[in-house]
Design a protein around this motif. Structure first.
Motif, PDB file in Angstrom:
ATOM      1  N   PHE A  67       0.820  -1.202   0.000  1.00 36.68           N
ATOM      2  CA  PHE A  67       0.000   0.000   0.000  1.00 36.68           C
ATOM      3  C   PHE A  67       0.860   1.261   0.000  1.00 36.68           C
ATOM      4  CE2 PHE A  67      -3.287   2.774   2.265  1.00 36.68           C
ATOM      5  CZ  PHE A  67      -3.999   3.007   1.093  1.00 36.68           C
ATOM      6  N   ASN A  68       1.954   1.270   0.762  1.00 39.39           N
ATOM      7  CA  ASN A  68       2.831   2.444   0.781  1.00 39.39           C
ATOM      8  C   ASN A  68       3.372   2.793  -0.606  1.00 39.39           C
ATOM      9  OD1 ASN A  68       2.901   1.685   3.734  1.00 39.39           O
ATOM     10  ND2 ASN A  68       4.271   3.456   3.778  1.00 39.39           N
ATOM     11  N   ASN A  69       3.550   1.775  -1.440  1.00 39.71           N
ATOM     12  CA  ASN A  69       4.165   1.993  -2.746  1.00 39.71           C
ATOM     13  C   ASN A  69       3.154   2.223  -3.865  1.00 39.71           C
ATOM     14  OD1 ASN A  69       6.559   1.564  -1.425  1.00 39.71           O
ATOM     15  ND2 ASN A  69       6.879  -0.499  -2.207  1.00 39.71           N
ATOM     16  N   ALA A  70       1.883   1.964  -3.598  1.00 39.89           N
ATOM     17  CA  ALA A  70       0.840   2.126  -4.624  1.00 39.89           C
ATOM     18  C   ALA A  70      -0.430   2.570  -3.924  1.00 39.89           C
ATOM     19  CB  ALA A  70       0.620   0.815  -5.376  1.00 39.89           C
ATOM     20  N   CYS A  71      -0.422   3.782  -3.463  1.00 42.64           N
ATOM     21  CA  CYS A  71      -1.444   4.265  -2.533  1.00 42.64           C
ATOM     22  C   CYS A  71      -2.659   4.796  -3.287  1.00 42.64           C
ATOM     23  CB  CYS A  71      -0.825   5.354  -1.661  1.00 42.64           C
ATOM     24  SG  CYS A  71      -1.496   5.424  -0.008  1.00 42.64           S
ATOM     25  N   ASP A  72      -3.489   3.876  -3.816  1.00 42.64           N
ATOM     26  CA  ASP A  72      -4.690   4.288  -4.520  1.00 42.64           C
ATOM     27  C   ASP A  72      -5.759   3.210  -4.389  1.00 42.64           C
ATOM     28  OD1 ASP A  72      -4.018   2.266  -6.401  1.00 42.64           O
ATOM     29  OD2 ASP A  72      -2.919   3.702  -7.633  1.00 42.64           O
ATOM     30  N   ALA A  73      -6.950   3.497  -4.918  1.00 41.13           N
ATOM     31  CA  ALA A  73      -8.075   2.577  -4.768  1.00 41.13           C
ATOM     32  C   ALA A  73      -7.825   1.259  -5.490  1.00 41.13           C
ATOM     33  CB  ALA A  73      -9.349   3.235  -5.289  1.00 41.13           C
ATOM     34  N   SER A  74      -7.094   1.300  -6.591  1.00 39.34           N
ATOM     35  CA  SER A  74      -6.773   0.072  -7.311  1.00 39.34           C
ATOM     36  C   SER A  74      -5.912  -0.853  -6.460  1.00 39.34           C
ATOM     37  CB  SER A  74      -6.038   0.408  -8.611  1.00 39.34           C
ATOM     38  OG  SER A  74      -5.630  -0.761  -9.291  1.00 39.34           O
ATOM     39  N   ALA A  75      -4.970  -0.278  -5.721  1.00 33.17           N
ATOM     40  CA  ALA A  75      -4.130  -1.073  -4.823  1.00 33.17           C
ATOM     41  C   ALA A  75      -4.965  -1.708  -3.724  1.00 33.17           C
ATOM     42  CB  ALA A  75      -3.039  -0.197  -4.214  1.00 33.17           C
ATOM     43  N   VAL A  76      -5.915  -0.943  -3.180  1.00 30.25           N
ATOM     44  CA  VAL A  76      -6.805  -1.482  -2.148  1.00 30.25           C
ATOM     45  C   VAL A  76      -7.543  -2.704  -2.687  1.00 30.25           C
ATOM     46  CG1 VAL A  76      -8.893  -1.035  -0.790  1.00 30.25           C
ATOM     47  CG2 VAL A  76      -7.087   0.700  -0.935  1.00 30.25           C
ATOM     48  N   ALA A  77      -8.065  -2.601  -3.907  1.00 27.92           N
ATOM     49  CA  ALA A  77      -8.809  -3.717  -4.504  1.00 27.92           C
ATOM     50  C   ALA A  77      -7.920  -4.936  -4.697  1.00 27.92           C
ATOM     51  CB  ALA A  77      -9.415  -3.281  -5.832  1.00 27.92           C
ATOM     52  N   THR A  78      -6.680  -4.717  -5.161  1.00 30.03           N
ATOM     53  CA  THR A  78      -5.755  -5.831  -5.368  1.00 30.03           C
ATOM     54  C   THR A  78      -5.427  -6.517  -4.049  1.00 30.03           C
ATOM     55  OG1 THR A  78      -4.751  -4.797  -7.312  1.00 30.03           O
ATOM     56  CG2 THR A  78      -3.439  -6.457  -6.181  1.00 30.03           C
ATOM     57  N   ILE A  79      -5.174  -5.734  -3.010  1.00 35.30           N
ATOM     58  CA  ILE A  79      -4.834  -6.284  -1.696  1.00 35.30           C
ATOM     59  C   ILE A  79      -6.008  -7.096  -1.132  1.00 35.30           C
ATOM     60  CG2 ILE A  79      -4.337  -5.650   0.705  1.00 35.30           C
ATOM     61  CD1 ILE A  79      -2.771  -3.212  -0.501  1.00 35.30           C
ATOM     62  N   CYS A  80      -7.202  -6.528  -1.190  1.00 36.27           N
ATOM     63  CA  CYS A  80      -8.379  -7.227  -0.661  1.00 36.27           C
ATOM     64  C   CYS A  80      -8.643  -8.522  -1.422  1.00 36.27           C
ATOM     65  CB  CYS A  80      -9.601  -6.320  -0.709  1.00 36.27           C
ATOM     66  SG  CYS A  80      -9.525  -4.917   0.420  1.00 36.27           S
ATOM     67  N   ASP A  81      -8.495  -8.463  -2.735  1.00 34.68           N
ATOM     68  CA  ASP A  81      -8.733  -9.649  -3.557  1.00 34.68           C
ATOM     69  C   ASP A  81      -7.726 -10.753  -3.241  1.00 34.68           C
ATOM     70  OD1 ASP A  81     -10.219 -10.845  -5.930  1.00 34.68           O
ATOM     71  OD2 ASP A  81      -8.150 -10.944  -6.658  1.00 34.68           O
ATOM     72  N   ALA A  82      -6.465 -10.370  -3.045  1.00 30.15           N
ATOM     73  CA  ALA A  82      -5.435 -11.360  -2.726  1.00 30.15           C
ATOM     74  C   ALA A  82      -5.746 -12.068  -1.415  1.00 30.15           C
ATOM     75  CB  ALA A  82      -4.064 -10.688  -2.658  1.00 30.15           C
ATOM     76  N   HIS A  83      -6.163 -11.316  -0.407  1.00 26.76           N
ATOM     77  CA  HIS A  83      -6.428 -11.923   0.895  1.00 26.76           C
ATOM     78  C   HIS A  83      -7.739 -12.707   0.907  1.00 26.76           C
ATOM     79  CE1 HIS A  83      -3.048 -10.445   3.336  1.00 26.76           C
ATOM     80  NE2 HIS A  83      -2.999  -9.513   2.393  1.00 26.76           N
ATOM     81  N   ALA A  84      -8.691 -12.308   0.061  1.00 34.34           N
ATOM     82  CA  ALA A  84      -9.935 -13.079  -0.033  1.00 34.34           C
ATOM     83  C   ALA A  84      -9.656 -14.502  -0.507  1.00 34.34           C
ATOM     84  CB  ALA A  84     -10.907 -12.383  -0.989  1.00 34.34           C
ATOM     85  N   GLY A  85      -8.604 -14.680  -1.291  1.00 35.70           N
ATOM     86  CA  GLY A  85      -8.238 -16.020  -1.729  1.00 35.70           C
ATOM     87  C   GLY A  85      -7.809 -16.920  -0.596  1.00 35.70           C
ATOM     88  N   PHE A  86      -7.571 -16.346   0.575  1.00 33.35           N
ATOM     89  CA  PHE A  86      -7.149 -17.119   1.751  1.00 33.35           C
ATOM     90  C   PHE A  86      -8.206 -17.067   2.863  1.00 33.35           C
ATOM     91  CE2 PHE A  86      -3.332 -15.801  -0.492  1.00 33.35           C
ATOM     92  CZ  PHE A  86      -2.610 -16.989  -0.578  1.00 33.35           C
ATOM     93  N   GLY A  87      -9.443 -16.738   2.510  1.00 35.74           N
ATOM     94  CA  GLY A  87     -10.528 -16.761   3.489  1.00 35.74           C
ATOM     95  C   GLY A  87     -10.731 -15.483   4.269  1.00 35.74           C
ATOM     96  N   THR A  88      -9.965 -14.440   3.964  1.00 35.92           N
ATOM     97  CA  THR A  88     -10.118 -13.161   4.665  1.00 35.92           C
ATOM     98  C   THR A  88     -11.132 -12.303   3.918  1.00 35.92           C
ATOM     99  OG1 THR A  88      -7.853 -13.244   5.507  1.00 35.92           O
ATOM    100  CG2 THR A  88      -8.926 -11.097   5.476  1.00 35.92           C
ATOM    101  N   THR A  89     -12.227 -11.993   4.574  1.00 33.76           N
ATOM    102  CA  THR A  89     -13.326 -11.274   3.926  1.00 33.76           C
ATOM    103  C   THR A  89     -13.423  -9.817   4.336  1.00 33.76           C
ATOM    104  OG1 THR A  89     -14.840 -12.017   5.662  1.00 33.76           O
ATOM    105  CG2 THR A  89     -14.686 -13.389   3.683  1.00 33.76           C
ATOM    106  N   ALA A  90     -12.603  -9.380   5.285  1.00 36.84           N
ATOM    107  CA  ALA A  90     -12.618  -7.986   5.717  1.00 36.84           C
ATOM    108  C   ALA A  90     -11.200  -7.574   6.079  1.00 36.84           C
ATOM    109  CB  ALA A  90     -13.553  -7.777   6.903  1.00 36.84           C
ATOM    110  N   VAL A  91     -10.731  -6.493   5.469  1.00 34.85           N
ATOM    111  CA  VAL A  91      -9.333  -6.074   5.587  1.00 34.85           C
ATOM    112  C   VAL A  91      -9.254  -4.607   5.984  1.00 34.85           C
ATOM    113  CG1 VAL A  91      -7.244  -5.591   4.243  1.00 34.85           C
ATOM    114  CG2 VAL A  91      -8.440  -7.764   3.935  1.00 34.85           C
TER     115      VAL A  91
END
Length: 380
Positions: A67-91
């Protein structure tokens, strides 16, 4: 009338109790009920156990994005999507100590990311910390909270659903903590050398959390209990814990879990960096190289720099290595973090809760994830 969807599994954990051969009913993105499976004729069969979606209050990155290196809404979506693949539904997407202008960009990104599946809110870990307990944070960027900083955060809290600020008493006054709490910000103590007495006084002012228990804080001695002692002794404080086998010893984790009676609970966080869900071998933070090797992320001098785990890995660790019952391990990654920031409709699957859940395999991995009743990867 809203359509009701049904999901059937051999077992369902609702956040407190287990239900055998049951079906989860979902209506309008929320849990309607859990009923015996034979009461439902048309249900989607889910392999493994249905469990409440995991809630991670400290996520610095994922999917190759920090997030520090790509501080925008697209980065938020990528991060959330990556963690959803491991069962995390809220970040809670987390910004590590940086310059004031990056905090402004993080706040803007959080506002623009509203409605992104899996995005819960913004966690500002610094820059108002103590240099003496800087950890991997750049000491040149650590500073005391000014009136402008306080205004920036309290104003942002009006537009972002959930905010956490990790602060050190050395850099933030009790009055500033009171103002943060008045604005709805969850104040977490961390990266500090404060005494037990100071920690308690900051809990009096409204602090309710402790960031990554044991790491980057005053430790517990027999006459100087420090922040660790306050976190385990003061029932108003909940504390995040990085259970990866590197950040905290197994013995210390077992002692902490036995010694904490609540209602503030020890809960799990990943402190994940960009490596989760990617094949990265390293990345940069504040211009410094972070190295990935053998399940650890470190600076060149060996200082730990976040963690190379998803939250499900921490669940597996406390269950298989520390011996916690599976239900308690799941609560530490769902119910307890929800309680830590005052959420009543997440972290469980009782009627009215968000229909955020995942399929837990016998190997304690995530086989599928649903947010608001919609499976990850499923199109509208």
């Amino acid at each position: 009338m809203t359509q009701i969807s049904a999901f059937r599994a051999a077992r369902i954990f609702d956040g407190t109790d287990w239900h055998d051969d049951a079906a989860l009913l979902v209506e309008g993105g929320r849990v309607k009920a859990i009923v015996p499976a034979d009461q439902v004729s048309d249900a989607q069969q889910v392999a493994g156990v249905i469990a409440p979606g995991l809630i991670d209050l400290q996520v610095n990155g994922g999917g190759g994005v920090l997030f520090n290196n790509a501080c925008d809404a697209s980065a938020v979506a990528t991060i959330c999507d990556a963690h959803a693949g491991f069962g995390t539904t809220a970040v809670m997407v987390t910004l590590i100590t940086d310059a004031p202008e990056l905090t402004d960009r993080a706040v803007l990104a959080a506002k623009e990311a509203k409605g992104t599946p899996g995005f819960l809110g913004l966690h500002l870990e610094g820059p108002h910390l103590a240099v003496a307990r800087k950890g991997t944070h750049d000491p040149a960027l650590i500073r005391s909270m000014t009136d402008a900083d306080l205004t920036r955060i309290t104003k942002a809290a009006q537009e972002i659903a959930h905010m956490i600020c990790t602060i050190a008493p050395e850099s933030v006054s009790p009055d500033q903590v009171r103002e943060l709490r008045k604005a709805g910000v969850t104040v977490s103590l961390g990266h500090t050398d404060c005494s037990y007495e100071t920690a308690v006084s900051y809990a009096d002012a409204g602090a309710g959390m402790v960031t990554h228990l044991f790491n980057a804080m005053s430790q517990m001695a027999h006459r100087a209990p420090g922040l660790v002692g306050a976190a385990l002794d003061d029932s108003r404080l909940s504390a995040g814990l990085i259970a990866d086998g590197y950040h905290v010893s197994d013995a210390a984790m077992r002692v902490a879990l036995r010694g904490n009676e609540g209602p503030g609970q020890v809960f799990l966080v990943s402190d994940a960096m960009s490596t989760i869900g990617s094949d990265q071998t390293g990345f940069t933070l504040n211009g410094r190289q972070i190295y990935r090797a053998d399940g650890r992320l470190t600076l060149a001098d060996g200082t730990l720099a976040g963690a190379d785990i998803a939250l499900i890995d921490a669940v597996r660790y406390v269950h298989q290595t520390l011996g916690l019952p599976l239900g308690q391990a799941l609560q530490m990654a769902s119910k307890f973090p929800a309680q830590a920031i005052g959420l009543t409709d997440r972290g469980h699957l009782r009627p009215g809760a968000h229909a955020d859940f995942f399929s837990l395999t016998s190997e304690l991995t995530a086989a599928g994830t649903w947010i608001a009743g919609r499976q990850k990867g499923q199109t509208a």
